[in-house]
Design a protein around this motif. Sequence first.
Motif, PDB file in Angstrom:
ATOM      1  N   SER A 194      40.246  -3.461 -14.314  1.00 25.87           N
ATOM      2  CA  SER A 194      39.449  -4.677 -14.501  1.00 25.87           C
ATOM      3  C   SER A 194      39.711  -5.301 -15.865  1.00 25.87           C
ATOM      4  CB  SER A 194      37.962  -4.361 -14.356  1.00 25.87           C
ATOM      5  OG  SER A 194      37.619  -4.195 -13.003  1.00 25.87           O
ATOM      6  N   SER A 195      39.743  -4.490 -16.910  1.00 22.22           N
ATOM      7  CA  SER A 195      40.012  -5.017 -18.251  1.00 22.22           C
ATOM      8  C   SER A 195      41.405  -5.626 -18.330  1.00 22.22           C
ATOM      9  CB  SER A 195      39.875  -3.899 -19.284  1.00 22.22           C
ATOM     10  OG  SER A 195      38.543  -3.448 -19.369  1.00 22.22           O
ATOM     11  N   PHE A 196      42.381  -4.944 -17.718  1.00 20.89           N
ATOM     12  CA  PHE A 196      43.765  -5.401 -17.809  1.00 20.89           C
ATOM     13  C   PHE A 196      44.043  -6.600 -16.894  1.00 20.89           C
ATOM     14  CE2 PHE A 196      44.212  -1.940 -20.442  1.00 20.89           C
ATOM     15  CZ  PHE A 196      45.513  -1.696 -20.835  1.00 20.89           C
ATOM     16  N   TYR A 197      43.109  -6.913 -16.008  1.00 23.45           N
ATOM     17  CA  TYR A 197      43.268  -8.099 -15.165  1.00 23.45           C
ATOM     18  C   TYR A 197      43.364  -9.356 -16.025  1.00 23.45           C
ATOM     19  CZ  TYR A 197      42.050 -11.824 -11.904  1.00 23.45           C
ATOM     20  OH  TYR A 197      42.045 -12.992 -11.174  1.00 23.45           O
ATOM     21  N   PHE A 198      42.714  -9.330 -17.180  1.00 28.91           N
ATOM     22  CA  PHE A 198      42.668 -10.513 -18.042  1.00 28.91           C
ATOM     23  C   PHE A 198      43.789 -10.525 -19.081  1.00 28.91           C
ATOM     24  CE2 PHE A 198      38.372  -9.919 -16.433  1.00 28.91           C
ATOM     25  CZ  PHE A 198      38.123 -11.180 -15.914  1.00 28.91           C
ATOM     26  N   LYS A 199      44.774  -9.678 -18.894  1.00 28.42           N
ATOM     27  CA  LYS A 199      45.908  -9.669 -19.814  1.00 28.42           C
ATOM     28  C   LYS A 199      46.619 -11.031 -19.775  1.00 28.42           C
ATOM     29  CE  LYS A 199      49.981  -6.961 -21.022  1.00 28.42           C
ATOM     30  NZ  LYS A 199      50.741  -5.723 -20.757  1.00 28.42           N
ATOM     31  N   ASP A 200      46.903 -11.565 -20.949  1.00 26.17           N
ATOM     32  CA  ASP A 200      47.560 -12.876 -21.097  1.00 26.17           C
ATOM     33  C   ASP A 200      46.699 -14.020 -20.566  1.00 26.17           C
ATOM     34  OD1 ASP A 200      49.816 -11.551 -22.129  1.00 26.17           O
ATOM     35  OD2 ASP A 200      50.627 -11.262 -20.112  1.00 26.17           O
ATOM     36  N   SER A 201      45.411 -13.756 -20.351  1.00 30.54           N
ATOM     37  CA  SER A 201      44.530 -14.795 -19.826  1.00 30.54           C
ATOM     38  C   SER A 201      44.072 -15.723 -20.950  1.00 30.54           C
ATOM     39  CB  SER A 201      43.320 -14.156 -19.152  1.00 30.54           C
ATOM     40  OG  SER A 201      42.395 -15.142 -18.759  1.00 30.54           O
ATOM     41  N   LYS A 202      43.820 -16.987 -20.597  1.00 26.26           N
ATOM     42  CA  LYS A 202      43.392 -17.980 -21.585  1.00 26.26           C
ATOM     43  C   LYS A 202      41.885 -18.235 -21.544  1.00 26.26           C
ATOM     44  CE  LYS A 202      47.636 -18.706 -22.888  1.00 26.26           C
ATOM     45  NZ  LYS A 202      48.090 -18.155 -24.182  1.00 26.26           N
ATOM     46  N   ILE A 203      41.151 -17.568 -20.634  1.00 25.32           N
ATOM     47  CA  ILE A 203      39.719 -17.837 -20.548  1.00 25.32           C
ATOM     48  C   ILE A 203      39.002 -17.214 -21.737  1.00 25.32           C
ATOM     49  CG2 ILE A 203      39.840 -17.919 -18.048  1.00 25.32           C
ATOM     50  CD1 ILE A 203      38.485 -15.255 -17.906  1.00 25.32           C
ATOM     51  N   ASN A 204      37.834 -17.792 -22.096  1.00 27.29           N
ATOM     52  CA  ASN A 204      37.129 -17.334 -23.292  1.00 27.29           C
ATOM     53  C   ASN A 204      36.443 -15.992 -23.053  1.00 27.29           C
ATOM     54  OD1 ASN A 204      34.408 -17.803 -22.230  1.00 27.29           O
ATOM     55  ND2 ASN A 204      34.912 -19.979 -22.397  1.00 27.29           N
ATOM     56  N   LEU A 205      36.092 -15.344 -24.173  1.00 26.55           N
ATOM     57  CA  LEU A 205      35.567 -13.987 -24.082  1.00 26.55           C
ATOM     58  C   LEU A 205      34.223 -13.917 -23.372  1.00 26.55           C
ATOM     59  CD1 LEU A 205      36.488 -12.477 -27.560  1.00 26.55           C
ATOM     60  CD2 LEU A 205      37.636 -12.184 -25.370  1.00 26.55           C
ATOM     61  N   SER A 206      33.376 -14.925 -23.528  1.00 24.51           N
ATOM     62  CA  SER A 206      32.077 -14.889 -22.854  1.00 24.51           C
ATOM     63  C   SER A 206      32.247 -14.916 -21.340  1.00 24.51           C
ATOM     64  CB  SER A 206      31.204 -16.066 -23.305  1.00 24.51           C
ATOM     65  OG  SER A 206      31.815 -17.298 -22.975  1.00 24.51           O
ATOM     66  N   GLU A 207      33.264 -15.657 -20.867  1.00 24.50           N
ATOM     67  CA  GLU A 207      33.531 -15.699 -19.427  1.00 24.50           C
ATOM     68  C   GLU A 207      34.082 -14.362 -18.936  1.00 24.50           C
ATOM     69  OE1 GLU A 207      35.997 -18.424 -16.175  1.00 24.50           O
ATOM     70  OE2 GLU A 207      35.873 -19.047 -18.280  1.00 24.50           O
ATOM     71  N   VAL A 208      34.957 -13.751 -19.757  1.00 23.25           N
ATOM     72  CA  VAL A 208      35.487 -12.423 -19.414  1.00 23.25           C
ATOM     73  C   VAL A 208      34.342 -11.420 -19.317  1.00 23.25           C
ATOM     74  CG1 VAL A 208      36.880 -10.488 -20.231  1.00 23.25           C
ATOM     75  CG2 VAL A 208      37.755 -12.816 -20.426  1.00 23.25           C
ATOM     76  N   ALA A 209      33.455 -11.443 -20.332  1.00 25.37           N
ATOM     77  CA  ALA A 209      32.324 -10.513 -20.349  1.00 25.37           C
ATOM     78  C   ALA A 209      31.424 -10.711 -19.141  1.00 25.37           C
ATOM     79  CB  ALA A 209      31.529 -10.692 -21.642  1.00 25.37           C
ATOM     80  N   ASN A 210      31.228 -11.963 -18.751  1.00 26.33           N
ATOM     81  CA  ASN A 210      30.381 -12.260 -17.596  1.00 26.33           C
ATOM     82  C   ASN A 210      30.997 -11.714 -16.314  1.00 26.33           C
ATOM     83  OD1 ASN A 210      28.118 -13.661 -16.251  1.00 26.33           O
ATOM     84  ND2 ASN A 210      29.742 -14.962 -15.428  1.00 26.33           N
ATOM     85  N   LYS A 211      32.303 -11.896 -16.144  1.00 21.74           N
ATOM     86  CA  LYS A 211      32.987 -11.402 -14.939  1.00 21.74           C
ATOM     87  C   LYS A 211      32.988  -9.869 -14.881  1.00 21.74           C
ATOM     88  CE  LYS A 211      36.122 -15.304 -14.067  1.00 21.74           C
ATOM     89  NZ  LYS A 211      35.756 -15.518 -12.642  1.00 21.74           N
ATOM     90  N   LEU A 212      33.057  -9.243 -16.048  1.00 19.46           N
ATOM     91  CA  LEU A 212      33.115  -7.783 -16.088  1.00 19.46           C
ATOM     92  C   LEU A 212      31.730  -7.151 -16.193  1.00 19.46           C
ATOM     93  CD1 LEU A 212      36.186  -7.191 -18.435  1.00 19.46           C
ATOM     94  CD2 LEU A 212      36.112  -7.185 -15.946  1.00 19.46           C
ATOM     95  N   GLY A 213      30.712  -7.961 -16.427  1.00 20.09           N
ATOM     96  CA  GLY A 213      29.360  -7.428 -16.513  1.00 20.09           C
ATOM     97  C   GLY A 213      29.118  -6.599 -17.756  1.00 20.09           C
TER      98      GLY A 213
END
Length: 731
Positions: A194-213
């Motif tokens: 799940s963490s590595f899904y966002f590798k090279d991603s441009k979305i902001n950290l708050s959105e990443v945190a929300n998706k990962l809970g």
Amino acid sequence: MSDSFFKELRRRNVFKVGIAYLVLAWLVIQITQAAIPALHLPDWINSAVFFFGLIGFPFAIFFAWAFEITPEGIKKESEIKPEESVTAHTGRKLDFIIIGLLAVGMVYFIYESRFEDSTDQSNVTTDNNINSNSEPVYEPSESVTIPDGSSIAVLPFVNMSSDKEQEYFSDGISEEILNVLAKIPHLKVTSRSSSFYFKDSKINLSEVANKLGVKNILEGSVRKFGNRIRITAQLIEAESDSHLWSETYDRELVDLFVIQDEISAAIVDALKSKLGLEVAAVNRDLSTVNLDAHNAYLQGRYYLEKRTEVNLKKALQFFDNAINISSDYAPAWMGKSLVSLFLSENQYGTIPIEIASHNALEAIEKALILDPQLPESHAIRGLIFAVNGERLNAIPFYQKAIKINPNYAEAYIWYSFTQRSNLRKKLELRAQAVKLNPMSLLANENYSESLSDFALFEEAEDVLDHMESIDKDSFLTHYSIGNIRMRQNHHGKAAYYAYKDVSTNPAMRHKLDYANLLANIGLPEETASVFDGTELEVIKYFYQNNQELYISQARTHYPRSVDDKLGALWRARAEFMAENYREAITYYESSFCTECVELIYAYKQVGEEVKAIELLEQRKRRYHSAIEQGVKFRRERGVTLSIEIDKFEIDYLDGNLDSAIQHLKNEINNGNVIDYNYLYSTMYKKLRNHPGWLAIRATSAKKENEQRAIYLMLKAEEKRSQTDEVIKSNF
């Protein structure tokens, strides 16, 4: 003087009161420790109970000395005449109280020790004759209860080196830090995939945190130059975007493991004041680890995560390299075991299951000897048991893996497969896996299946939408969609998505699911073609209903080896088809199908009524358990059965033909189609001769025609779309 003082202490029962008080206090403390997590009470209550128990002791001693309980009430010792004292009688009562308290304490101690021995041993003794009816169930540990905010995701560190081939190295550092944090109690750590899904991603950290809970994010970068390394890391509270901690490490490469541990410890320290984590990161002694072996291991992990046959073979080469460099490096043996299992014909490769399982077992036993604290090794050992049909023997190994690492999502998934009867617990385990690994297609695939077990199709559709947003072209996404569509009686769409699944993942288990769907909508030749060029090519004659050729060829080719469970199953079906029931029983008992309807029927045909009744009663118990839990579908002998079909098969085996026919009729009227086996198997002759059969067959045939047309239309549309893409690319 001193002698008379001690005599007076004994006369006034001071010693007995002290002993009774200590035993009672110990019991109260033990009960409190068990009750607090169960009732979700704050941990400080433990400290309070211990404190009050401690300060109460001198008061108990004082009151025993200064006061006496008499029939008239509590009186001062100085006010009671010697001839009126009843301390001897009180002493006898205290004797019985002490004996009773000690007995309760002993029972508790024995129970607690027995529980710990059964769940927390590294070398678990197994018994192949465990009663299959006594199925242990999953009980969530207190570590699953996560305090608000105590959650973190470790994003893959950015590779800042000029050599892009060092990508595996930066990924490995992130994963090692994640592994250290994951073992900390009361800290939720999102799994690697799940963490590595966002590798090279441009979305902001708050959105990443929300998706990962999660509430906190760790990110960083790695620059490797020569024999030196620079690691920059920063811990961020996602909601406020505030930096809790940051640091840069410039070190010799030989200090790699020390750096990883330093970063982990610093993260825990940064979270302590905010989250109340009264723990420390685990300090590991990695001074003897060969860095070259670890480097090869990281490369193996990099390819292992890609989950394709080609990449798995690359991973195996790197794990073997690591072992050749350092034969005592446990993670390399663990990686080799998992890859060996994944290369089997029911996973991502073509190696027969028994060979893959043997290779995996040798490697994992070595890993467990070298390092019994690797959670992956325990989980993989359990998985090998499960692959070989020893489901209950796998359970202690999954429990051990989760105890070492409560954030190990895959262990919860594998553990869920042991809950064959308790499907509510299976759903809970899979829901927990999704919480820990929300971007994992594997976790979501299993969760969607469990939701559909209860016909919770709206919730399952949400999971499918989420999977498509992660990777709409993944075989796991296709498989999940097909699985749900099949349960919704959309067989044409189910077959189409099964076709898309096996186009990218030719695992035999998925091919068999695809073949069953095709056979049930009346496409025998296309069904047969599924097995062309495979190890199980002979199966195509079974689906063509060419019984004579199938029987002769199966007898020649199957089983492929002594331990070939899949081959034994198809040989058993050939002998069953030939009505050679004694031989069929022999091969069924050597396969995965040790409780299937065909085996029960075969026992009946050879006069082994006791065995037939025993297996049928087990089947009935599972059916009634499913009804009580509200289950609508469950897996049996590798296929999904609706609750109506489950009851149909039970009644048919029980000789209740009219009742069986009614349940089959209900199922077909609800939109299902008749299973291919019911049309041709010798077992179902009475079914086909029943007066109600023709009407049921006609209803099913109409549905089959509709679904076959849908399947062929979807395939034709895809072919046109692909042709259009080719034409566009040429202009």
